[in-house]
Design an enzyme around this catalytic site. Structure first.
Site, mmCIF file in Angstrom:
data_model
loop_
_atom_site.group_PDB
_atom_site.id
_atom_site.type_symbol
_atom_site.label_atom_id
_atom_site.label_comp_id
_atom_site.label_asym_id
_atom_site.label_seq_id
_atom_site.Cartn_x
_atom_site.Cartn_y
_atom_site.Cartn_z
ATOM 1 C CB SER A 120 -55.662 -73.194 11.007
ATOM 2 O OG SER A 120 -54.685 -73.428 11.975
ATOM 3 C CB SER A 180 -51.747 -72.568 10.574
ATOM 4 O OG SER A 180 -52.729 -73.319 9.875
ATOM 5 C CE LYS A 198 -52.730 -73.655 5.998
ATOM 6 N NZ LYS A 198 -53.579 -73.866 7.189
#
Lengths: 95, 484
Positions: free
Chosen positions: B175, B151, B76
């Site tokens: 998330s 997210s 990420k």
């Protein structure tokens, strides 16, 4: 609780955010909606409840008072938008 | 190769059926073929990946390989990667090349994993649909007109579509779990403090925790093991040995006590999702678990509590972006105050600005007690609910999200509607307990996830419960059409 456009401008100033004038109105509506949702909290009974800042009841760890980090000034300044002679440049603050 | 589990990939690498270079090349080719449609990567690091693959092949040849050596992954883009752009999904950091590695990057590199690239995400991890990214929205591989959740939307889209075998992710209010649920993946957020936050760009420091999205609990256990552990560079890292997650995966569930929180099955849960979760409960009963109702009476206050605590912490954390030391800097300004304001006004997107302003407001003089202190007190009530529940049961089971993935653009104009996506996930962050989501069926052709929540540091038990369910079901093995 709702926020007026004037309050939004004041909060944006405190947060050091420049807002174009056309965004102030929509932000006032959206932030007011968020605060209205948050107002549900006022119904919760919290007398005698100690506030919880953190999920683990931990204390700050101590370490030996010895140098542990090397100087990486050049690496950090290499990613700065404006530097000169080892210092960060900002607009003049002292006349 | 992209349908194999991490264990199968590792066995194939060790038996020299394929090299890490071939495996890496295969994933880079798939990214080239499919990512235009998905937008799951912000940066693809092909050269770095092939160099890491060659190093892994050398380790494999020398017989020095571990369980993850030579296996690719997506990181990420919230984790700092030395020498590689780390954008956090924001224009503010569009040109930011991190000067150091996050601890988890260092650990996974050290385990011999191969980083394919940096996964797309909501800006500063603020969002539930991956529509706030400066680099554009990510599409859900199960339906390209729908969001992948957020997210960690890039992480899940990449893994669900076979553009990475596994990915790292972070979870401040859901998330990891909500996007895993929307894309048919297994995602785990461990206990707060279990995985180092060093080099993970901060959003809300008392809630942020790193974890994994994978295609099974078995895969997630392997990578979480390699990420976890004490780190002196993170002041909230916990000094406590890490359990053997993979070693815990063989245990029978006979006698496991599962609690169903009645507040999680109340109004708001889509009947299609509810049916899938109720069927999963039956599977657990068949596996020998006992199921009873529990109550988390303050859970309905999770969302309002979170939207005080998280923005308050975010407004403090994001104060560091000043246009001076790194990140976006406005041009043509004449005063220092103007430099701060214009750099931040230009560098941050609308959702980040909203949260900074809410945080600034609730911390400001005259409102602190009514908002911030009040939210901290309710946070303790939520925490106490879990402590009570875990006195009665071993795991809590409920939905991860109210329904299946929604369409792109459906909620972008209504922040409060977007926030309610995390209604079932936020409580675990406020309490600090571990939680995960795993696939439990399909509704209207789209994946439904169920959530397991465990007591502090009980990741091993939770992963085993997920693994046993995945031995009895095959939902997690289903692939989105066009990406097989």
């Amino acid at each position: 609780m709702s926020l007026s456009p004037e309050q939004v401008k004041q909060v944006a100033h405190l947060a050091r955010l420049s807002l174009p004038p056309e965004k102030v109105g929509p932000y006032a509506t959206q932030l007011s909606n968020i605060l209205q949702m948050v107002d549900q909290l006022s119904g919760a009974s919290t007398d005698q409840v100690p506030p919880m800042a953190h999920p683990l009841e931990m204390v700050q760890r101590l370490r030996a008072d010895a140098v542990s980090e090397e100087n990486r000034r050049e690496a950090f300044q290499a990613i700065a938008p404006a530097v000169e002679n080892g210092v960060y440049l900002v607009p003049r603050v002292i006349e | 190769m992209h349908t194999l589990s991490l264990k199968e990939l590792s066995d194939g690498l060790k038996a020299r059926r394929f090299s890490s270079r071939e495996l890496t090349r295969h994933y880079l080719d798939r990214i080239g073929a499919h990512d235009r449609a998905l937008n799951s990567y912000i940066t693809v690091t092909a050269e770095r990946a092939l160099a890491q693959a060659d190093a892994a092949d050398a380790r494999l040849a020398a017989g020095e390989a571990g369980a993850l050596t030579g296996i690719p992954l997506a990181q990420k883009d919230i984790f700092c990667t030395a020498g590689v752009r780390t954008s956090c999904g924001s224009k503010m950091l569009d040109k930011f090349v991190a000067p150091y590695d996050a601890t988890i990057v260092r650990k996974l590199d050290g385990a011999g994993m191969v980083m394919l690239g940096k996964a797309n995400m909501d800006e500063f991890a603020m969002g539930s649909s991956n529509e706030t990214s400066f680099y554009g929205p990510v599409k859900n591989p199960w339906d390209l007109e729908r969001v992948p959740g957020g997210s960690s939307g890039g992480s899940v889209a990449a893994v669900a579509a076979g553009l990475a075998p596994v990915a790292t992710a972070t979870d401040t209010g859901g998330s990891i779990r909500q996007p895993a649920a929307l894309t048919n993946l297994t995602g785990i957020k461990p206990t707060y403090g279990r995985v180092s936050r060093y080099g993970m760009i901060a959003f809300a420091s008392s809630l942020d925790q790193a974890g994994v999205v994978a295609r099974s609990a078995q895969d997630a256990a392997l990578v979480l093991q390699a990420m976890s552990g004490f780190d002196p560079l993170d002041s909230t890292s916990v000094e406590r040995p890490v359990d053997d997650y993979s070693g815990a995966l063989g245990k029978s569930l006979k006698g496991l006590r599962i609690g169903l929180p009645k507040e999680y099955f109340a109004e708001g849960l889509d009947p299609g999702a509810r049916a899938c979760i109720e069927a999963a409960v039956k599977v657990y009963e068949g596996l020998g678990a006992s199921v009873r109702e529990v109550s988390l009476p303050n859970a309905p206050l999770s969302v309002p509590t979170y939207y005080v605590v998280a923005p308050a912490e975010a407004s403090s954390n994001l104060a560091r972006f000043d246009g001076v030391r790194y990140g976006h800097r406005a041009e043509g300004v004449h005063t220092l105050e103007e430099l701060y304001k214009r750099s931040r006004g230009e560098g941050f997107g609308a959702e980040v600005q909203r949260r900074i302003m809410i945080g600034t407001y609730v911390l400001s003089h005259g409102y602190y007690d009514a908002y911030y202190l009040k939210a901290q007190k309710v946070r303790r009530l939520i925490y106490d609910d879990f402590r009570r529940a875990f006195g009665e049961v071993d795991l809590v089971l409920g939905p991860t999200a109210q329904s299946v993935a929604f369409k792109l653009g459906d909620k972008t104009d209504d922040p409060v509607a977007m926030y309610l996506n995390d209604i079932y996930t936020i409580a675990a962050n406020l309490a600090g307990i571990p939680a995960m989501s795993l696939p439990c069926g399909f509704h209207q052709g789209l994946p439904v996830g169920m959530q397991l929540m465990g007591n502090f540091f009980d990741e091993a038990r939770m992963l085993n419960a997920a693994h046993q369910y995945q031995q009895a079901t095959d939902f997690h093995r289903q692939w989105p059409k066009g990406f097989e």
